[in-house]
Design a protein around this motif. Structure first.
Motif, PDB file in Angstrom:
ATOM      1  N   MET A  30       0.761  -1.153  -0.146  1.00 28.68           N
ATOM      2  CA  MET A  30      -0.099  -0.111  -0.036  1.00 28.68           C
ATOM      3  C   MET A  30       0.633   1.166   0.139  1.00 28.68           C
ATOM      4  O   MET A  30       1.783   1.220   0.756  1.00 28.68           O
ATOM      5  CB  MET A  30      -0.861  -0.063   1.249  1.00 28.68           C
ATOM      6  CG  MET A  30      -1.823   1.240   1.363  1.00 28.68           C
ATOM      7  SD  MET A  30      -2.893   1.226   2.705  1.00 28.68           S
ATOM      8  CE  MET A  30      -3.897  -0.134   2.443  1.00 28.68           C
ATOM      9  N   LEU A  31       0.565   2.037  -0.792  1.00 30.27           N
ATOM     10  CA  LEU A  31       1.173   3.587  -0.828  1.00 30.27           C
ATOM     11  C   LEU A  31       0.837   4.357  -0.015  1.00 30.27           C
ATOM     12  O   LEU A  31      -0.245   4.810   0.329  1.00 30.27           O
ATOM     13  CB  LEU A  31       0.929   4.099  -2.467  1.00 30.27           C
ATOM     14  CG  LEU A  31       1.644   5.456  -2.662  1.00 30.27           C
ATOM     15  CD1 LEU A  31       3.253   5.020  -2.606  1.00 30.27           C
ATOM     16  CD2 LEU A  31       1.395   5.854  -3.719  1.00 30.27           C
ATOM     17  N   ASP A  32       1.884   5.099   0.949  1.00 32.44           N
ATOM     18  CA  ASP A  32       1.725   6.064   1.947  1.00 32.44           C
ATOM     19  C   ASP A  32       1.735   7.306   1.128  1.00 32.44           C
ATOM     20  O   ASP A  32       2.669   7.739   0.709  1.00 32.44           O
ATOM     21  CB  ASP A  32       2.818   6.014   2.978  1.00 32.44           C
ATOM     22  CG  ASP A  32       2.489   6.925   4.165  1.00 32.44           C
ATOM     23  OD1 ASP A  32       2.044   8.113   3.693  1.00 32.44           O
ATOM     24  OD2 ASP A  32       2.782   6.672   5.326  1.00 32.44           O
ATOM     25  N   ILE A  33       0.492   7.846   1.033  1.00 32.19           N
ATOM     26  CA  ILE A  33       0.434   9.046   0.160  1.00 32.19           C
ATOM     27  C   ILE A  33       1.322  10.284   0.629  1.00 32.19           C
ATOM     28  O   ILE A  33       2.130  11.137  -0.014  1.00 32.19           O
ATOM     29  CB  ILE A  33      -0.864   9.567  -0.420  1.00 32.19           C
ATOM     30  CG1 ILE A  33      -1.560   8.622  -1.030  1.00 32.19           C
ATOM     31  CG2 ILE A  33      -1.099  10.986  -0.753  1.00 32.19           C
ATOM     32  CD1 ILE A  33      -1.213   8.496  -2.532  1.00 32.19           C
ATOM     33  N   ASN A  34       1.320  10.348   2.238  1.00 31.38           N
ATOM     34  CA  ASN A  34       1.962  11.763   2.579  1.00 31.38           C
ATOM     35  C   ASN A  34       3.501  11.378   2.667  1.00 31.38           C
ATOM     36  O   ASN A  34       4.184  12.542   2.057  1.00 31.38           O
ATOM     37  CB  ASN A  34       1.634  11.551   3.961  1.00 31.38           C
ATOM     38  CG  ASN A  34       0.399  12.195   4.308  1.00 31.38           C
ATOM     39  OD1 ASN A  34      -0.198  13.027   3.519  1.00 31.38           O
ATOM     40  ND2 ASN A  34      -0.347  11.806   5.332  1.00 31.38           N
ATOM     41  N   THR A  35       4.167  10.101   2.633  1.00 30.71           N
ATOM     42  CA  THR A  35       5.363   9.890   2.332  1.00 30.71           C
ATOM     43  C   THR A  35       5.775  10.162   0.789  1.00 30.71           C
ATOM     44  O   THR A  35       6.955  10.757   0.628  1.00 30.71           O
ATOM     45  CB  THR A  35       5.931   8.465   2.693  1.00 30.71           C
ATOM     46  OG1 THR A  35       5.578   8.204   3.998  1.00 30.71           O
ATOM     47  CG2 THR A  35       7.268   8.066   2.428  1.00 30.71           C
ATOM     48  N   PHE A  36       4.855   9.558  -0.169  1.00 35.01           N
ATOM     49  CA  PHE A  36       5.029   9.888  -1.470  1.00 35.01           C
ATOM     50  C   PHE A  36       4.979  11.373  -1.780  1.00 35.01           C
ATOM     51  O   PHE A  36       5.896  11.737  -2.502  1.00 35.01           O
ATOM     52  CB  PHE A  36       3.987   9.093  -2.144  1.00 35.01           C
ATOM     53  CG  PHE A  36       4.085   9.530  -3.743  1.00 35.01           C
ATOM     54  CD1 PHE A  36       5.006   8.664  -4.583  1.00 35.01           C
ATOM     55  CD2 PHE A  36       3.604  10.393  -4.364  1.00 35.01           C
ATOM     56  CE1 PHE A  36       5.061   8.765  -5.856  1.00 35.01           C
ATOM     57  CE2 PHE A  36       3.547  10.540  -5.797  1.00 35.01           C
ATOM     58  CZ  PHE A  36       4.484   9.860  -6.396  1.00 35.01           C
ATOM     59  N   ILE A  37       4.438  12.234  -1.192  1.00 37.68           N
ATOM     60  CA  ILE A  37       4.350  13.524  -1.586  1.00 37.68           C
ATOM     61  C   ILE A  37       5.829  14.212  -1.011  1.00 37.68           C
ATOM     62  O   ILE A  37       6.535  15.011  -1.768  1.00 37.68           O
ATOM     63  CB  ILE A  37       3.277  14.202  -0.709  1.00 37.68           C
ATOM     64  CG1 ILE A  37       1.886  13.987  -1.432  1.00 37.68           C
ATOM     65  CG2 ILE A  37       3.602  15.697  -0.744  1.00 37.68           C
ATOM     66  CD1 ILE A  37       0.696  14.575  -0.550  1.00 37.68           C
ATOM     67  N   LYS A  38       6.189  13.837   0.236  1.00 38.23           N
ATOM     68  CA  LYS A  38       7.424  14.287   0.797  1.00 38.23           C
ATOM     69  C   LYS A  38       8.787  14.000  -0.114  1.00 38.23           C
ATOM     70  O   LYS A  38       9.524  14.729  -0.312  1.00 38.23           O
ATOM     71  CB  LYS A  38       7.573  13.897   2.188  1.00 38.23           C
ATOM     72  CG  LYS A  38       6.673  14.795   3.089  1.00 38.23           C
ATOM     73  CD  LYS A  38       6.763  13.886   4.494  1.00 38.23           C
ATOM     74  CE  LYS A  38       6.012  14.344   5.617  1.00 38.23           C
ATOM     75  NZ  LYS A  38       6.034  13.894   6.809  1.00 38.23           N
ATOM     76  N   GLU A  39       8.590  12.549  -0.461  1.00 40.19           N
ATOM     77  CA  GLU A  39       9.897  12.132  -1.446  1.00 40.19           C
ATOM     78  C   GLU A  39      10.016  12.591  -2.714  1.00 40.19           C
ATOM     79  O   GLU A  39      10.977  12.787  -3.330  1.00 40.19           O
ATOM     80  CB  GLU A  39       9.705  10.612  -1.216  1.00 40.19           C
ATOM     81  CG  GLU A  39       9.914  10.157   0.373  1.00 40.19           C
ATOM     82  CD  GLU A  39      10.270   8.695   0.296  1.00 40.19           C
ATOM     83  OE1 GLU A  39       9.768   7.778  -0.698  1.00 40.19           O
ATOM     84  OE2 GLU A  39      10.498   8.061   1.538  1.00 40.19           O
ATOM     85  N   TYR A  40       8.420  12.719  -3.727  1.00 37.24           N
ATOM     86  CA  TYR A  40       8.582  12.792  -4.747  1.00 37.24           C
ATOM     87  C   TYR A  40       8.042  14.105  -5.487  1.00 37.24           C
ATOM     88  O   TYR A  40       8.199  14.321  -6.542  1.00 37.24           O
ATOM     89  CB  TYR A  40       8.053  11.802  -5.524  1.00 37.24           C
ATOM     90  CG  TYR A  40       8.861  10.320  -5.492  1.00 37.24           C
ATOM     91  CD1 TYR A  40       9.752  10.141  -6.270  1.00 37.24           C
ATOM     92  CD2 TYR A  40       8.337   9.309  -4.436  1.00 37.24           C
ATOM     93  CE1 TYR A  40      10.646   8.762  -5.727  1.00 37.24           C
ATOM     94  CE2 TYR A  40       8.985   8.296  -4.316  1.00 37.24           C
ATOM     95  CZ  TYR A  40      10.081   8.077  -4.887  1.00 37.24           C
ATOM     96  OH  TYR A  40      10.810   6.793  -4.864  1.00 37.24           O
TER      97      TYR A  40
END
Length: 402
Positions: free
Chosen positions: A1-11
């Motif tokens: 499952m994708l953690d959207i908050n982490t994805f936003i921060k990283e990419y």
């Protein structure tokens, strides 16, 4: 499952923590003084930005929070989320109302309360796709401008200590009717600045906000549908958390007649197609690039759902109202880069004579009263009021694309 908050921060934002943390820490004492024990009204509080504003505000312990939004489901989820968050402060007097702020019942609630100390308005048509034809244009202007004036007249009877109304980067040199309506909204609230303190904020796209193209990626993936994105449109992005913090800082710390914007450089702009690439790669997919919407849809239907190849269609933008890049300010505006670490401020915003706004409203109401008014007629009215409004009709809107 994708953690959207982490994805936003990283990419997307490429920031491990909010860019506004330092300004919140530096001004914590003043924020506490201005918010603690105060009565707060949030209009449009169930949306991404409005709900993020509420989460930014609550740690400073207001005594009352009233939230109004037309989305009953959105208010329900907001309440469940707040009450399910460990350590979240919620005032004992917390109420939500699934109504429009233009409804008579809203006025009854407001008068019963005899106003609020802090009022923030997030109710808006925010999408460029909201200018398909004359009817969608009327609804957009009705919500973003005409209803807003009714609210301002009500506030003038019970002046708040802080009033904030959200704007957009698309209000700077607008090329679409949505951006034009927000530019008018800025002029409108400034015209009331002799009655109570007003401030606003122009800011970037909110990554994965409700209804956004990025949030649509998740929906398409769940339904095994192809992803589509423009490859030539660059945008600034902030996280949902950051969007609420911008608005809180602008609302509470802003002086009268000020417009806030995030200090973001052009090197931080991104295209939606690049974000789409990161999104699929993070989930372990190999991108299958298609030459048309039809090819992408056919590939999705014919391909097994467990396949690691995922269809995408990237295209050059060709719809009305799309701007190749975004900007937060225009020549002639007085900028202050020093007051905050992460925010720029447009100070001493010029006030347009109320007579000019009255004429605009008369022209709009006269046009809307006719059964055969046209979109072009409304565009011309806006061009007369907004000198730098560069609207180009391309004959195609976003509802005609995936």
């Amino acid at each position: 499952m994708l953690d959207i908050n982490t994805f936003i921060k990283e990419y997307i934002t490429k920031r491990p923590v909010s860019m506004f943390v330092s300004d919140i820490r530096a001004n914590r004492e003043q924020l506490t003084h201005e918010i603690e024990g105060q009565k707060v009204l949030v209009i449009g509080g169930a949306g991404t930005i409005g709900s993020s504003y509420i989460r930014a505000l609550l740690p400073f312990k207001p005594s009352k929070l009233v939230v109004v939004d037309i989305s009953e489901n959105g208010l329900t989820e907001l309440t469940r989320d707040l009450r399910s968050t460990d350590g979240m402060y919620i005032p004992e007097d917390y109420r939500t109302y699934p109504i429009s702020y233009a409804d008579p019942v809203f006025e009854k609630i407001f008068r019963k309360e005899r106003g609020f100390d802090i009022v923030a308005n997030f109710s808006a048509h925010k999408h460029v796709r909201s200018e398909k034809d004359q009817y969608s244009v009327e609804a957009l202007i009705e919500n973003n401008v005409i209803k807003a004036r009714k609210l301002l007249d009500l506030l003038a009877e019970f002046p708040p200590r802080h009033f904030f109304c959200v704007s957009t980067d698309k209000a700077a040199n607008p090329v679409n009717i949505m951006g034009g309506s927000k530019r008018i909204m800025e002029d409108l609230i400034m015209a009331y600045s002799d009655k109570f303190k007003v401030s606003t904020a122009r800011f970037a796209n909110v990554a994965f906000s409700n209804g956004s193209l990025l949030a649509g990626f998740i929906e398409r993936l769940m339904k095994h549908q192809p992803l589509a994105a423009p490859s030539d449109v660059k945008r600034y992005f902030v996280s949902p958390e950051e969007s609420g913090q911008i608005c809180m800082l602008a609302c509470v710390l802003g002086k009268n007649r000020e417009i806030f914007f995030p200090k973001l450089g052009e090197e931080q702009m991104m295209t939606f197609s690049v974000i789409c690439d990161h999104f699929l790669h993070t989930l372990g997919y190999e991108i299958y690039s298609c030459k048309s919407e039809e090819e992408a849809k056919e590939f999705a239907v014919k391909t097994d759902k467990n396949s690691k190849r995922y269809p995408v269609f990237y295209f050059k933008s060709d719809t009305t109202g799309e701007k190749d890049f975004e900007e937060f300010y225009v020549p002639g505006e007085k900028l202050n880069w020093e007051r905050f670490a992460s925010l720029g401020v447009i100070e001493d915003v010029k006030i347009r004579p109320i007579e000019e706004l009255d004429t605009l409203f008369d022209d709009l109401n006269q046009a809307f009263s006719k059964s055969d008014f046209t979109k072009e007629e409304i565009v011309n009215i806006l061009k007369d009021f907004i000198p730098n409004f560069e609207h180009e009709e391309k004959g195609k809107n976003l509802d005609q694309k995936m």
